[in-house]
Design an enzyme around this catalytic site. Structure first.
Site, PDB file in Angstrom:
ATOM      1  N   ARG A  69       0.840  -1.207   0.000  1.00  0.00           N
ATOM      2  CA  ARG A  69       0.000   0.000   0.000  1.00  0.00           C
ATOM      3  C   ARG A  69       0.871   1.252   0.000  1.00  0.00           C
ATOM      4  NH1 ARG A  69      -1.996   1.098   4.287  1.00  0.00           N
ATOM      5  NH2 ARG A  69      -1.311  -0.657   5.545  1.00  0.00           N
ATOM      6  N   TYR A 208      -1.279  -3.766  -6.792  1.00  0.00           N
ATOM      7  CA  TYR A 208      -1.000  -4.578  -5.600  1.00  0.00           C
ATOM      8  C   TYR A 208      -2.018  -4.374  -4.474  1.00  0.00           C
ATOM      9  CZ  TYR A 208       1.930  -7.529  -2.688  1.00  0.00           C
ATOM     10  OH  TYR A 208       2.400  -8.581  -1.935  1.00  0.00           O
ATOM     11  N   LYS A 217      -9.707  -2.406   1.767  1.00  0.00           N
ATOM     12  CA  LYS A 217      -9.436  -1.213   2.585  1.00  0.00           C
ATOM     13  C   LYS A 217     -10.235  -0.003   2.085  1.00  0.00           C
ATOM     14  CE  LYS A 217      -6.188  -3.562   4.656  1.00  0.00           C
ATOM     15  NZ  LYS A 217      -6.170  -3.972   6.049  1.00  0.00           N
ATOM     16  N   HIS A 237     -10.742  -2.132  11.643  1.00  0.00           N
ATOM     17  CA  HIS A 237      -9.614  -2.925  11.147  1.00  0.00           C
ATOM     18  C   HIS A 237      -9.334  -4.034  12.160  1.00  0.00           C
ATOM     19  CE1 HIS A 237      -5.159  -2.862   9.613  1.00  0.00           C
ATOM     20  NE2 HIS A 237      -5.883  -3.748   8.980  1.00  0.00           N
ATOM     21  N   SER A 259      -1.433  -3.017  10.482  1.00  0.00           N
ATOM     22  CA  SER A 259      -0.981  -3.899   9.403  1.00  0.00           C
ATOM     23  C   SER A 259       0.348  -4.555   9.783  1.00  0.00           C
ATOM     24  CB  SER A 259      -0.800  -3.098   8.114  1.00  0.00           C
ATOM     25  OG  SER A 259      -2.013  -2.491   7.771  1.00  0.00           O
ATOM     26  N   CYS A 261       0.888  -6.752  12.161  1.00  0.00           N
ATOM     27  CA  CYS A 261       1.094  -6.910  13.605  1.00  0.00           C
ATOM     28  C   CYS A 261       0.361  -8.098  14.204  1.00  0.00           C
ATOM     29  CB  CYS A 261       0.721  -5.623  14.333  1.00  0.00           C
ATOM     30  SG  CYS A 261       1.870  -4.290  13.972  1.00  0.00           S
ATOM     31  N   ASP A 284      -9.265  -9.494   9.129  1.00  0.00           N
ATOM     32  CA  ASP A 284      -8.774  -8.140   8.808  1.00  0.00           C
ATOM     33  C   ASP A 284      -9.779  -7.018   9.062  1.00  0.00           C
ATOM     34  OD1 ASP A 284      -6.470  -6.693   7.777  1.00  0.00           O
ATOM     35  OD2 ASP A 284      -7.688  -6.231   6.021  1.00  0.00           O
ATOM     36  N   ARG A 376       2.386 -12.022  -0.203  1.00  0.00           N
ATOM     37  CA  ARG A 376       1.070 -12.394   0.350  1.00  0.00           C
ATOM     38  C   ARG A 376       0.449 -13.560  -0.400  1.00  0.00           C
ATOM     39  NH1 ARG A 376      -1.557  -8.615   4.161  1.00  0.00           N
ATOM     40  NH2 ARG A 376       0.031  -7.055   4.579  1.00  0.00           N
TER      41      ARG A 376
HETATM   42  P1  GTP Z   1      -1.973  -7.332   7.704  1.00  0.00           P
HETATM   43  O1  GTP Z   1      -2.513  -8.468   6.904  1.00  0.00           O
HETATM   44  O2  GTP Z   1      -0.957  -6.502   7.014  1.00  0.00           O
HETATM   45  O3  GTP Z   1      -3.055  -6.471   8.271  1.00  0.00           O
HETATM   46  O4  GTP Z   1      -1.133  -7.986   8.932  1.00  0.00           O
HETATM   47  P2  GTP Z   1      -1.702  -8.849  10.143  1.00  0.00           P
HETATM   48  O5  GTP Z   1      -2.110  -7.935  11.237  1.00  0.00           O
HETATM   49  O6  GTP Z   1      -2.691  -9.826   9.667  1.00  0.00           O
HETATM   50  O7  GTP Z   1      -0.373  -9.596  10.657  1.00  0.00           O
HETATM   51  P3  GTP Z   1       0.036 -11.139  10.513  1.00  0.00           P
HETATM   52  O8  GTP Z   1      -0.820 -12.023  11.347  1.00  0.00           O
HETATM   53  O9  GTP Z   1       0.182 -11.478   9.090  1.00  0.00           O
HETATM   54  O10 GTP Z   1       1.473 -11.096  11.219  1.00  0.00           O
HETATM   55  C1  GTP Z   1       2.471 -10.198  10.772  1.00  0.00           C
HETATM   56  C2  GTP Z   1       3.821 -10.662  11.253  1.00  0.00           C
HETATM   57  O11 GTP Z   1       3.845 -10.739  12.672  1.00  0.00           O
HETATM   58  C3  GTP Z   1       4.179 -12.055  10.746  1.00  0.00           C
HETATM   59  O12 GTP Z   1       5.536 -12.098  10.426  1.00  0.00           O
HETATM   60  C4  GTP Z   1       3.874 -12.930  11.923  1.00  0.00           C
HETATM   61  O13 GTP Z   1       4.593 -14.113  11.903  1.00  0.00           O
HETATM   62  C5  GTP Z   1       4.215 -12.030  13.106  1.00  0.00           C
HETATM   63  N1  GTP Z   1       3.404 -12.401  14.287  1.00  0.00           N
HETATM   64  C6  GTP Z   1       2.065 -12.603  14.327  1.00  0.00           C
HETATM   65  N2  GTP Z   1       1.669 -12.980  15.561  1.00  0.00           N
HETATM   66  C7  GTP Z   1       2.780 -13.009  16.315  1.00  0.00           C
HETATM   67  C8  GTP Z   1       3.033 -13.342  17.690  1.00  0.00           C
HETATM   68  O14 GTP Z   1       2.150 -13.676  18.472  1.00  0.00           O
HETATM   69  N3  GTP Z   1       4.328 -13.231  18.121  1.00  0.00           N
HETATM   70  C9  GTP Z   1       5.330 -12.864  17.285  1.00  0.00           C
HETATM   71  N4  GTP Z   1       6.572 -12.801  17.772  1.00  0.00           N
HETATM   72  N5  GTP Z   1       5.133 -12.563  15.977  1.00  0.00           N
HETATM   73  C10 GTP Z   1       3.891 -12.632  15.510  1.00  0.00           C
HETATM   74  C1  SPV Z   2      -2.837  -4.242   5.326  1.00  0.00           C
HETATM   75  O1  SPV Z   2      -1.909  -3.543   4.944  1.00  0.00           O
HETATM   76  O2  SPV Z   2      -3.410  -4.053   6.423  1.00  0.00           O
HETATM   77  C2  SPV Z   2      -3.291  -5.365   4.495  1.00  0.00           C
HETATM   78  C3  SPV Z   2      -2.702  -5.503   3.178  1.00  0.00           C
HETATM   79  O3  SPV Z   2      -4.161  -6.131   4.884  1.00  0.00           O
HETATM   80  S1  SPV Z   2      -3.498  -4.572   1.996  1.00  0.00           S
HETATM   81  O4  SPV Z   2      -4.703  -5.280   1.559  1.00  0.00           O
HETATM   82  O5  SPV Z   2      -2.568  -4.397   0.884  1.00  0.00           O
HETATM   83  O6  SPV Z   2      -3.908  -3.288   2.528  1.00  0.00           O
HETATM   84 MN    MN Z   3      -3.551 -10.045   7.737  1.00  0.00          MN
END
Ligand code: GTP
Ligand code: SPV
Ligand code: MN
Length: 593
Positions: A69, A208, A217, A237, A259, A261, A284, A376
């Site tokens: 993004r 993308y 979003k 979110h 995002s 996290c 999400d 992704r």
């Molecule tokens: P978006 O899709 O961008 O909104 O991200 P998200 O909030 O869905 O995050 P996602 O679950 O994909 O995790 C993002 C990163 O954080 C990845 O590399 C995960 O492996 C890491 N992660 C997620 N949960 C944990 C956790 O409980 N502990 C740690 N150390 N890392 C974590």
């Molecule tokens: C985020 O950035 O929180 C995502 C990926 O879930 S995107 O759909 O590209 O915004």
């Molecule tokens: Mn996600």
């Protein structure tokens, strides 16, 4: 053909402006999906993965300039800059439309205009939002197939004359006659524009993710947040998950993390506690509203997952790994010799003979990761092996707790808000290190209130007020609010908490608090667990004191920082937030002295 007068007008309008070679109105059928995937393979955008390893799945590699993004190119074009507020890029709608008129003029030359009717959430839900994406990207169409509701029962609604949000998208790469296409067309100049008053989305230059899949979003958060504010509901979110402790009823939790996290991971939390089970509702976005009985309901408007590949493994997220065994699209991951996909963290050791996301031979000596940090997968929600049975209910699920969280080395792993307004302050105070999910520096601490900084379609002060108002409604049965942080670090920089499946231990305490079964330790910044209330059996040893510690002097610094941050919202920032800061400050000062 669809019979919808507004749609006819829009097709004519977009066609006249962008002058595509042909127009295809999509029907959302599996046959259409298969046909377009074949076309993408022929064009070189898709690589078909080895059907024995990963049936009906594809890999795509973006242009290296188009990987996430683009927040500095994302605009809220409300009539008044005051309505976009200080945290959004505002542009006058007439001026922006004039710019877009020029950018989109002839931009689909040599390409096909696909008309993609879709719906966010079950069409029977009272919150259902219909959209039509007009796009010149086949990659976008197949991703929309997986991420949104499309097909005969959606087009039927269009025939009944429902209204929709037009979402016009172009990669911004017209083709001269005879000019050969590239595998990932895009444009260096990008515009991701939202017109909240007229409910339109215009996106130019990127293919993308959130820049291009406009139901996510752009519609379900930025435009929906405005619609929600006007109509007494909430577009957030947040992930939604079901947790059933051993021999207990089922609980539902929603959680807002910025995002990158941990939303997708927590949505698929596999409890490391005997007898506990869980189920996925969404990973999400959550749409929330108070029902007639005053309960807070939530539903997931999406119909698929667009999740971060790196670090997804059978250890960290086995549920997602199983969901990715077939029928998936992978973007910017590495390819193995035998036609499968790999990314950092999928296995301890990378397999030999990898091709990187940049389509180069890759070894450990290459000096950069084989997959892009924001690589992704896209997969339909039906692929998820652990969906909650109420995941599709148009009436949503009743929430028991709301979590806010982020990526910070220095704040406690969990704390509970002592009141609704303190909980709203928790949301408003959220700050987190930036990640690869958006273009720019990563690892930089920034305020990201409610994890909505890049996604709130209106003034952030009004958004805070909207949350305060929910707590004032008569008869409302509010979920408890918590602030979690899986990323607290020791002085040496190592993580203090193992995370992932062990996060259930924090959820366990949260649910004890929801049921009033554990007495907390009351601190200036909220309640934290007593050691005796934590179930830490059969897990790596952790330093419990460090997990929940936050010195009062740090609390005071935090409070001062938030006063400064909130000041920019002027008189649109609710008084209640300052009152909560005053209370915390007074307690922290008295504890300190
Ligand atoms: P978006 O899709 O961008 O909104 O991200 P998200 O909030 O869905 O995050 P996602 O679950 O994909 O995790 C993002 C990163 O954080 C990845 O590399 C995960 O492996 C890491 N992660 C997620 N949960 C944990 C956790 O409980 N502990 C740690 N150390 N890392 C974590
Ligand atoms: C985020 O950035 O929180 C995502 C990926 O879930 S995107 O759909 O590209 O915004
Ligand atoms: Mn996600």
């Amino acid at each position: 053909m669809i019979q919808n007068a507004k749609l006819d007008e829009w097709i004519e309008k977009v066609k006249a402006l962008t002058t595509p070679d042909r127009v295809v109105v999509c029907d959302g059928t599996p046959e259409e999906y298969a046909r377009l995937c074949d076309q993408l393979v022929d064009k070189g955008t898709f690589v078909r993965l080895n059907p024995e390893k990963r049936p009906n799945s594809f890999a795509a590699f973006s242009d290296p300039s188009d990987v996430a993004r683009v927040e500095d190119r994302t605009f809220i074009c409300s009539k008044s800059p005051e309505d976009a507020g200080p945290t959004n890029n505002w542009k006058d709608p007439d001026e922006m439309m004039a710019i877009l008129g020029e950018k989109f003029r002839g931009c689909m030359q040599g390409r096909t205009l696909y008309v993609v009717p879709f719906c966010m959430c079950e069409p029977d839900s009272k919150l259902a939002m219909f959209g039509v994406e007009f796009t010149d990207s086949e990659y976008v169409v197949v991703n929309m197939h997986l991420m949104t509701r499309m097909g005969p029962n959606i087009t039927a609604r269009f025939n009944e004359g429902i209204d929709f949000c037009p979402a016009v998208h172009s990669v911004g790469a017209p083709l001269e006659p005879g000019q050969e296409d590239v595998s990932w067309p895009c444009n260096d100049e990008k515009y991701i524009c939202h017109f909240p008053e007229i409910r339109e989305i215009w996106s130019y230059g990127s293919g993308y993710g959130g820049n291009a899949l406009l139901g996510k979003k752009c519609l379900a958060l930025r435009i929906a947040s405005v619609v929600a504010k006007e109509n007494g509901w909430y577009a957030e979110h947040m992930l939604i998950l079901a947790i059933t402790p051993a021999k207990r009823r089922k609980f539902y939790i929603a959680a807002a993390f910025p995002s990158g996290c941990g939303k997708t991971n927590m949505a698929m939390l596999k409890p490391n506690l005997v007898g506990w089970t869980s189920g996925v509702v969404g990973d999400d976005i959550a749409w929330m509203w108070p029902d007639e009985e005053g309960r807070i309901r939530a539903l997931n408007p999406e119909h698929g997952f667009f999740g971060i590949a790196p670090m997804t493994s059978y250890k960290t997220n086995p549920v997602m790994m199983k969901g990715l065994r077939e029928n998936a699209i992978f973007t910017n991951v590495a390819l193995t010799e035998d036609g499968d996909v790999w990314w950092e963290g999928q296995t301890d050791e990378p397999p030999a003979g990898l091709m990187s996301w940049k389509k180069e031979e890759w070894t450990l000596e290459s000096g950069e990761p084989a997959s892009h940090p924001n690589a992704r997968f896209t997969v339909n929600i039906r692929s998820c092996p652990m969906l909650d049975q109420n995941a599709y209910k148009p009436e949503g699920v009743v929430l028991d707790a709301i979590l806010f969280g982020g990526r910070r080395g220095d704040i406690p792993v969990v704390r509970e808000a002592q009141s609704w307004n303190q909980g709203v302050l928790f949301g408003a105070s959220l700050s987190s290190e930036t990640t690869a999910a958006s273009v720019g520096q990563t690892g930089k601490l920034r305020h990201d209130p409610f994890a909505m900084l890049p996604f709130c379609g209106y003034h952030m002060g009004d958004y805070f007020q909207h949350w305060i108002e929910l707590g004032k409604q008569e008869g409302v049965r509010l979920p408890k609010i918590f602030y979690v942080n899986w990323f607290k670090k020791d002085e040496d920089g190592s993580l203090l908490w193992p995370g992932y499946g062990d996060n259930i231990r924090i959820v366990d305490w949260i649910l004890k608090r929801v049921q009033n079964e554990a007495r907390p330790v009351e601190r200036a910044f909220g309640n934290v667990p007593q050691k005796s209330d934590l179930n830490l059996e059969n897990m790596p040893k952790v330093d419990v004191d460090k997990l929940f510690d936050m010195p009062d002097k740090d609390v005071l610094v935090e409070v001062e920082g938030l006063r400064d941050y909130f000041a920019q919202f002027g008189d649109r920032c609710p008084e209640e937030l300052f009152e909560e800061l005053d209370k915390i400050q007074a307690i922290a000062q008295s504890e300190e002295s």
